[in-house]
Design a protein around this motif. Structure first.
Motif, PDB file in Angstrom:
ATOM      1  N   MET A   1       0.841  -1.180   0.000  1.00  0.00           N
ATOM      2  CA  MET A   1       0.000   0.000   0.000  1.00  0.00           C
ATOM      3  C   MET A   1       0.886   1.243   0.000  1.00  0.00           C
ATOM      4  O   MET A   1       1.970   1.240   0.570  1.00  0.00           O
ATOM      5  N   VAL A   2       0.390   2.290  -0.603  1.00  0.00           N
ATOM      6  CA  VAL A   2       1.083   3.569  -0.619  1.00  0.00           C
ATOM      7  C   VAL A   2       0.416   4.480   0.404  1.00  0.00           C
ATOM      8  O   VAL A   2      -0.794   4.686   0.368  1.00  0.00           O
ATOM      9  N   HIS A   3       1.216   4.989   1.321  1.00  0.00           N
ATOM     10  CA  HIS A   3       0.749   5.902   2.359  1.00  0.00           C
ATOM     11  C   HIS A   3       1.343   7.272   2.070  1.00  0.00           C
ATOM     12  O   HIS A   3       2.560   7.413   1.988  1.00  0.00           O
ATOM     13  N   LEU A   4       0.503   8.280   1.922  1.00  0.00           N
ATOM     14  CA  LEU A   4       0.970   9.630   1.642  1.00  0.00           C
ATOM     15  C   LEU A   4       0.997  10.454   2.921  1.00  0.00           C
ATOM     16  O   LEU A   4       0.016  10.483   3.668  1.00  0.00           O
ATOM     17  N   ILE A   5       2.117  11.116   3.156  1.00  0.00           N
ATOM     18  CA  ILE A   5       2.262  12.042   4.265  1.00  0.00           C
ATOM     19  C   ILE A   5       2.408  13.412   3.614  1.00  0.00           C
ATOM     20  O   ILE A   5       3.407  13.681   2.948  1.00  0.00           O
TER      21      ILE A   5
ATOM     22  N   ASP B   1      16.111  -7.629  -1.654  1.00  0.00           N
ATOM     23  CA  ASP B   1      15.795  -7.850  -0.242  1.00  0.00           C
ATOM     24  C   ASP B   1      14.409  -8.469  -0.138  1.00  0.00           C
ATOM     25  O   ASP B   1      13.406  -7.765  -0.093  1.00  0.00           O
ATOM     26  N   HIS B   2      14.358  -9.785  -0.081  1.00  0.00           N
ATOM     27  CA  HIS B   2      13.070 -10.481  -0.048  1.00  0.00           C
ATOM     28  C   HIS B   2      12.356 -10.345   1.297  1.00  0.00           C
ATOM     29  O   HIS B   2      11.194 -10.717   1.415  1.00  0.00           O
ATOM     30  N   ASP B   3      13.049  -9.812   2.309  1.00  0.00           N
ATOM     31  CA  ASP B   3      12.429  -9.574   3.607  1.00  0.00           C
ATOM     32  C   ASP B   3      11.930  -8.145   3.760  1.00  0.00           C
ATOM     33  O   ASP B   3      11.410  -7.784   4.809  1.00  0.00           O
ATOM     34  N   LEU B   4      12.092  -7.333   2.725  1.00  0.00           N
ATOM     35  CA  LEU B   4      11.710  -5.926   2.803  1.00  0.00           C
ATOM     36  C   LEU B   4      10.197  -5.801   2.974  1.00  0.00           C
ATOM     37  O   LEU B   4       9.422  -6.369   2.205  1.00  0.00           O
ATOM     38  N   GLU B   5       9.797  -5.049   3.999  1.00  0.00           N
ATOM     39  CA  GLU B   5       8.375  -4.845   4.271  1.00  0.00           C
ATOM     40  C   GLU B   5       7.930  -3.407   4.042  1.00  0.00           C
ATOM     41  O   GLU B   5       6.794  -3.173   3.650  1.00  0.00           O
ATOM     42  N   GLN B   6       8.836  -2.450   4.320  1.00  0.00           N
ATOM     43  CA  GLN B   6       8.452  -1.046   4.218  1.00  0.00           C
ATOM     44  C   GLN B   6       9.601  -0.233   3.623  1.00  0.00           C
ATOM     45  O   GLN B   6      10.763  -0.499   3.902  1.00  0.00           O
TER      46      GLN B   6
ATOM     47  N   ILE C   1       3.739  -1.456  -7.912  1.00  0.00           N
ATOM     48  CA  ILE C   1       4.906  -2.132  -7.342  1.00  0.00           C
ATOM     49  C   ILE C   1       4.562  -2.688  -5.956  1.00  0.00           C
ATOM     50  O   ILE C   1       4.919  -3.817  -5.619  1.00  0.00           O
ATOM     51  N   SER C   2       3.854  -1.907  -5.162  1.00  0.00           N
ATOM     52  CA  SER C   2       3.463  -2.338  -3.825  1.00  0.00           C
ATOM     53  C   SER C   2       2.568  -3.564  -3.886  1.00  0.00           C
ATOM     54  O   SER C   2       2.757  -4.524  -3.131  1.00  0.00           O
ATOM     55  N   LYS C   3       1.615  -3.527  -4.771  1.00  0.00           N
ATOM     56  CA  LYS C   3       0.690  -4.661  -4.916  1.00  0.00           C
ATOM     57  C   LYS C   3       1.446  -5.926  -5.316  1.00  0.00           C
ATOM     58  O   LYS C   3       1.196  -7.007  -4.772  1.00  0.00           O
ATOM     59  N   ASP C   4       2.373  -5.813  -6.251  1.00  0.00           N
ATOM     60  CA  ASP C   4       3.119  -6.976  -6.747  1.00  0.00           C
ATOM     61  C   ASP C   4       4.152  -7.492  -5.739  1.00  0.00           C
ATOM     62  O   ASP C   4       4.414  -8.691  -5.685  1.00  0.00           O
ATOM     63  N   SER C   5       4.746  -6.597  -4.962  1.00  0.00           N
ATOM     64  CA  SER C   5       5.850  -6.987  -4.076  1.00  0.00           C
ATOM     65  C   SER C   5       5.440  -7.185  -2.620  1.00  0.00           C
ATOM     66  O   SER C   5       6.164  -7.805  -1.854  1.00  0.00           O
ATOM     67  N   GLY C   6       4.316  -6.585  -2.225  1.00  0.00           N
ATOM     68  CA  GLY C   6       3.898  -6.653  -0.829  1.00  0.00           C
ATOM     69  C   GLY C   6       4.628  -5.664   0.073  1.00  0.00           C
ATOM     70  O   GLY C   6       4.520  -5.735   1.295  1.00  0.00           O
TER      71      GLY C   6
END
Length: 139
Positions: free
Chosen positions: A1-5, A76-81, A108-113
């Motif tokens: 998900m994309v979070h905008l600040i 980095d397959h463990d990348l979360e954020q 990209i977020s949808k495909d990679s998580g």
């Protein structure tokens, strides 16, 4: 998900992002990457968070930036954020429409998580309507 600040310059977006990243690293099982326009905040981030000084990589345009982001994710397959501080500058889109890069980040977020936290020096009211539900913090 994309979070905008969102918020105009000087409203506390960087502080919000640093606090959020430092808070999240305590509970996340994966890794966190923080992309910035300098190494200035190196000592404000938890040492488990990878800080990337984007200008060191000679990125000249938005497509190069998006490819760079994809490259980081692929390594980095463990990348979360991922946190993008000063997004308009590091992605080379100052003064242009943000629709294309935000849509690409959503894909990209949808495909990679991987979740993206994007700092935008834009007032929340000036964000295109299709991205208003992505606003996490309007400062």
């Amino acid at each position: 998900m994309v979070h905008l600040i969102t918020g105009n310059k000087g409203k506390g977006k960087t502080t919000w992002m640093l606090n959020k990243a430092n808070s999240e690293i305590k509970t996340t099982l994966g890794s966190i990457c923080y992309l910035d326009k300098s190494s200035q905040h190196m000592y404000e981030l938890n040492t488990k968070i990878r800080l990337v000084n984007v200008p060191d990589y000679k990125i000249d345009n938005c497509d190069q930036f998006l490819g760079f982001v994809s490259g980081i994710i692929s390594q980095d397959h463990d990348l979360e954020q991922m946190y993008f501080d000063g997004f308009l500058r590091i992605a080379h889109i100052v003064g242009t429409d943000i629709t294309y890069p935000i849509r690409k980040l959503q894909s990209i977020s949808k495909d990679s998580g991987v979740d993206f936290y994007v700092s935008l020096s834009i007032d929340a009211h000036d964000i295109p309507e299709e991205f208003r539900d992505c606003i996490t913090a309007a400062l």
